[in-house]
Design a protein around this motif. Sequence first.
Motif, PDB file in Angstrom:
ATOM      1  N   ILE A  13     -30.384  40.856 -22.397  1.00 51.84           N
ATOM      2  CA  ILE A  13     -31.583  40.156 -22.850  1.00 51.84           C
ATOM      3  C   ILE A  13     -32.804  41.043 -22.643  1.00 51.84           C
ATOM      4  O   ILE A  13     -32.893  41.772 -21.671  1.00 51.84           O
ATOM      5  CB  ILE A  13     -31.771  38.812 -22.092  1.00 51.84           C
ATOM      6  N   PHE A  15     -37.229  40.945 -22.953  1.00 50.46           N
ATOM      7  CA  PHE A  15     -38.450  40.166 -23.193  1.00 50.46           C
ATOM      8  C   PHE A  15     -39.517  41.124 -23.679  1.00 50.46           C
ATOM      9  O   PHE A  15     -40.041  41.906 -22.899  1.00 50.46           O
ATOM     10  CB  PHE A  15     -38.924  39.478 -21.914  1.00 50.46           C
ATOM     11  N   ALA A  20     -34.330  42.974 -19.312  1.00 54.98           N
ATOM     12  CA  ALA A  20     -34.104  42.259 -18.059  1.00 54.98           C
ATOM     13  C   ALA A  20     -32.632  42.308 -17.667  1.00 54.98           C
ATOM     14  O   ALA A  20     -32.298  42.294 -16.498  1.00 54.98           O
ATOM     15  CB  ALA A  20     -34.573  40.806 -18.190  1.00 54.98           C
ATOM     16  N   GLY A  43     -35.094  40.475 -12.387  1.00 56.29           N
ATOM     17  CA  GLY A  43     -34.483  39.575 -13.356  1.00 56.29           C
ATOM     18  C   GLY A  43     -33.368  38.726 -12.778  1.00 56.29           C
ATOM     19  O   GLY A  43     -32.479  38.292 -13.510  1.00 56.29           O
ATOM     20  N   THR A  45     -33.687  35.701 -11.405  1.00 55.02           N
ATOM     21  CA  THR A  45     -33.841  34.331 -11.905  1.00 55.02           C
ATOM     22  C   THR A  45     -33.404  34.253 -13.360  1.00 55.02           C
ATOM     23  O   THR A  45     -32.796  33.271 -13.795  1.00 55.02           O
ATOM     24  CB  THR A  45     -35.308  33.865 -11.766  1.00 55.02           C
ATOM     25  N   THR A  46     -33.697  35.332 -14.108  1.00 53.25           N
ATOM     26  CA  THR A  46     -33.262  35.389 -15.505  1.00 53.25           C
ATOM     27  C   THR A  46     -31.747  35.222 -15.599  1.00 53.25           C
ATOM     28  O   THR A  46     -31.238  34.558 -16.500  1.00 53.25           O
ATOM     29  CB  THR A  46     -33.672  36.740 -16.122  1.00 53.25           C
ATOM     30  N   ASN A  49     -31.012  31.689 -15.355  1.00 50.58           N
ATOM     31  CA  ASN A  49     -31.423  31.050 -16.614  1.00 50.58           C
ATOM     32  C   ASN A  49     -30.399  31.298 -17.716  1.00 50.58           C
ATOM     33  O   ASN A  49     -30.134  30.414 -18.536  1.00 50.58           O
ATOM     34  CB  ASN A  49     -32.795  31.576 -17.055  1.00 50.58           C
ATOM     35  N   LEU A  50     -29.834  32.495 -17.726  1.00 52.85           N
ATOM     36  CA  LEU A  50     -28.822  32.815 -18.737  1.00 52.85           C
ATOM     37  C   LEU A  50     -27.533  32.016 -18.504  1.00 52.85           C
ATOM     38  O   LEU A  50     -26.935  31.500 -19.442  1.00 52.85           O
ATOM     39  CB  LEU A  50     -28.494  34.316 -18.699  1.00 52.85           C
ATOM     40  N   ILE A  55     -32.183  30.119 -21.190  1.00 49.79           N
ATOM     41  CA  ILE A  55     -32.462  31.103 -22.234  1.00 49.79           C
ATOM     42  C   ILE A  55     -31.140  31.635 -22.758  1.00 49.79           C
ATOM     43  O   ILE A  55     -30.122  31.582 -22.066  1.00 49.79           O
ATOM     44  CB  ILE A  55     -33.342  32.283 -21.723  1.00 49.79           C
ATOM     45  N   ASP A 171     -31.686  29.312  -6.458  1.00 47.45           N
ATOM     46  CA  ASP A 171     -32.666  30.365  -6.699  1.00 47.45           C
ATOM     47  C   ASP A 171     -33.592  30.467  -5.484  1.00 47.45           C
ATOM     48  O   ASP A 171     -34.439  29.615  -5.290  1.00 47.45           O
ATOM     49  CB  ASP A 171     -33.457  30.038  -7.973  1.00 47.45           C
TER      50      ASP A 171
ATOM     51  N   ARG B 300     -42.384  26.907 -15.765  1.00 43.37           N
ATOM     52  CA  ARG B 300     -41.859  27.986 -14.928  1.00 43.37           C
ATOM     53  C   ARG B 300     -40.909  27.402 -13.897  1.00 43.37           C
ATOM     54  O   ARG B 300     -41.265  26.454 -13.202  1.00 43.37           O
ATOM     55  CB  ARG B 300     -43.017  28.697 -14.228  1.00 43.37           C
TER      56      ARG B 300
END
Lengths: 247, 301, 334
Positions: A13, A15, A20, A43, A45-46, A49-50, A55, A171, B300
């Motif tokens: 991914i 941004f 990230a 990244g 937290t990304t 999220n993935l 995301i 997280d 967020r």
Amino acid sequence: MSQPLLETRDLQIQFGGVVAASGVNLDVIEGETLAIIGPNGAGKTTFLNLCTGYIKPSAGRVTFRGADITARSPRAITRLGIARAFQIPQLFAEHTVLENLLLAAAVRDRVWNPFRRLATLPARGEMLALLDLVGAGDLADQPVEVLPEGRRKLVDIAIALALKPRLLLLDEPTSGVASAEKFQIMDILANALARERVTAVFVEHDMEVVRRYASRVAVWNTGKITHSGPPDEVLSDPDVRRDVIGL
Amino acid sequence: MTWQLAFLATLDGLAYAALVFMVAVGLTLIFGVLRILNVAHGSFYAIGAYLAASLGIAIAAGGLSPWLTFPALILAAVLVGTILGTLIERALLRYVYLKEDVLQLLVTFAVFMILEDVQRLVWGVNPYFEAVPLRLLGNISLGGIFYTNYQILVLPAVALLILVGLRLFLRTTLAGKLITAVTEDREMATAIGVDTGRVYLITFVIGATLAALGGALASPTTSLVPGMGADMIVLSFAVVATAGLGQVEGAALAALLIGLGRSFAVYLMPELEVLVPYLVMALVLLVRPEGLFGVAQRRRI
Amino acid sequence: MAGRLNAQALLAVAAVVLIAAAPLMAQWVKVLLTIALAKGLAVLGIMILLRAGQVSFGHAMFYAASAYAGAFVGRWTGGGELFVLIGAGLAVSLALGLAIGVFVVRYRYIFFAMLNLAFSMVLFSILEKFFHVTGGSDGMRIARPTVLGMELERAPFEYVMFYLTLGLVVGLAWGVRRYLASPLGQALAAVKSNETRLEYLGMSARHALLVGYVLSAGLAGLGGVLASITQGLATPEIAYWVRSGEFVFIAILGGAGTVAGAFAGAVVYEGVRSYAAAYFADIWQMVLGAVLLAIILFAPGGLVGLAERLTGRRLRGGSADPAVAADQARVGER
């Protein structure tokens, strides 16, 4: 070897030009408590999220118990058995602590009868017991708005546990919390994970917490998993000490 | 549909889009900075129109040159924008900036209700029609079709002037840069010491003036009736939502899209005339919930 | 807790008895009260959406669609049967609520408010423009329908409408209270406070809002068809934004977020309006706007909040569940 609970294959991914994740391969084995560490802003937290569909990756695949969940929504993924606790606690601000948990239980048990009171759901006893387990039994009737950050974190984790997940993603469970409280939260968490037999992945920046509570550590750096193994081994690796721990 | 009718519809659409743009760009500017959807915006449009018509009638009654009606249009807009705009922002809105979104919306809705009756009290319920500026400029023949110079030249020119002027103002002047800064990141702007109270007031007055200007310039082309404010706020919201909240150039494009769509509907399917703006908006929002040029905002976590 | 709840229940019963007895003392109030209670149903619909933090500036469209559905069915069946008319109105408003709801629950705040307004403006202009079908701005007359096959004179018919409306109000107020205390109803407040967490529980915020929206459309529709049958007339004016604004106004006046407030607000509003509107005919919107501002700025609890202050009692509190709130109030008093 048995099939991993969660697998990511070549996740990517960007941004706005910033990469990230560039080909992340990570397996989560049933029963383990995996810590993900890495420099700030790398990244991590990304990654959560993935995995939860907040995301979508530009390439790659996420599999949970053998099923492809890459294109699913957070809602669908949660229903499959992945719960998440957040760095910034995500609570229902207009409800009490117990009501926050009861809402989770109602969604889990699919109680949609409009004449059934939330306050008297069959799961009420179970939720009170869960609050006791996380050491927040005395907070049941407090509005979540008035709680200090450490308590909010616990409630946030309790909501995730209330869903009875197979896999729990956390997280930074100890960020924003006074250092004396850190180990208290982690003890409670470890206890609950063992009791409920939940597999867990937690993103963490405190190496002492990682050393004490993780069964395995994966290092996330420059959009990739660079190291993975037992905590003592990974944390004493010179590259990891230089890039991540800053020694 | 002959090409002549299509041409006519295009010109109609341009003139209409120019007016809607003026109102919508004020609405979107205010939203960008204050984060409040000003429902009373429709009232500024209506009161601007009524005041312009009254000034026009006064000029005629006083035996003054009819050409004075042009500056009178501008004067009406500035009066409405500065007086009403300042009054509402200072006396009311600044007390609700910290309240829930729903309450902010209800406050401007309450102002809208009050101003609706103000119009009725001052100007009554009978239609006003005051077209001196329209007649003064005469007609032009394009391909055998007569069209008023006012609608074909003045309105689009003013709209273009506003678009370019607003862009220059926001990019080059200090006040404009401050407005842009607050729009893009309110916390950061406050942190570096921007006087947000003043920025809010200036923005609100500019936005209100633009709405009133739209009304004033519309007044020679249409008869003024109670309820025109309600129609305009919904229509300009449709433009703003189609473009994406806070998008100035986007509002111009969306106004064109909706203006042309509506004028073609007038010739092809008159029953659908009222529906077209909402159909355009609904279609755009279905595909892009944040509008054509809007940016999706996420919590967020 | 039990004592507190009983006090509330007692208050509600007293209010219902008082309203039920009012026409026996003064006949002329029964139509006024019927209209007030019918509007209260629509306000209750607005109140449900306010729980989710959303406001609709277009709910008059359901009020009007249902009224016109009743009028058409009445016309086609030569007068018709009361319960068929009401059923038709309710069915149309629920169906329209579902169709529009599927679209608008994707949006929040200003988008939600204004999209509802836009849809209601469309309905209003359809009702006005297609005058050969709808009678244009004159509207449609609704002949007095039969009641379970019986033809009634005007006075007994008005009694039927009054007690029927009152009965529906009591039943629906109870039902909506239960719904709001249920997980589905409590999810509305969760939509307001944290949709992300709701999705991460495995629940769709849109679905929760859609259920509330369809319910609110049905309530508004029921109110519309009851009021229009009572008045014998359906006009496009009842679809106009002014009417939608009136519903929102009454919801805030009564006390945003309480079932009792919806009806207390509606009765007070209609009562004041029937006297004052004659004196303030030209500035009625202005008066409403000014009062709305005053409530938002100075008395955010509305009438219910005012009653709480006067009696020194808390009828609601921090929690979204009235029972828990009463509990908390007790803790606070200690």
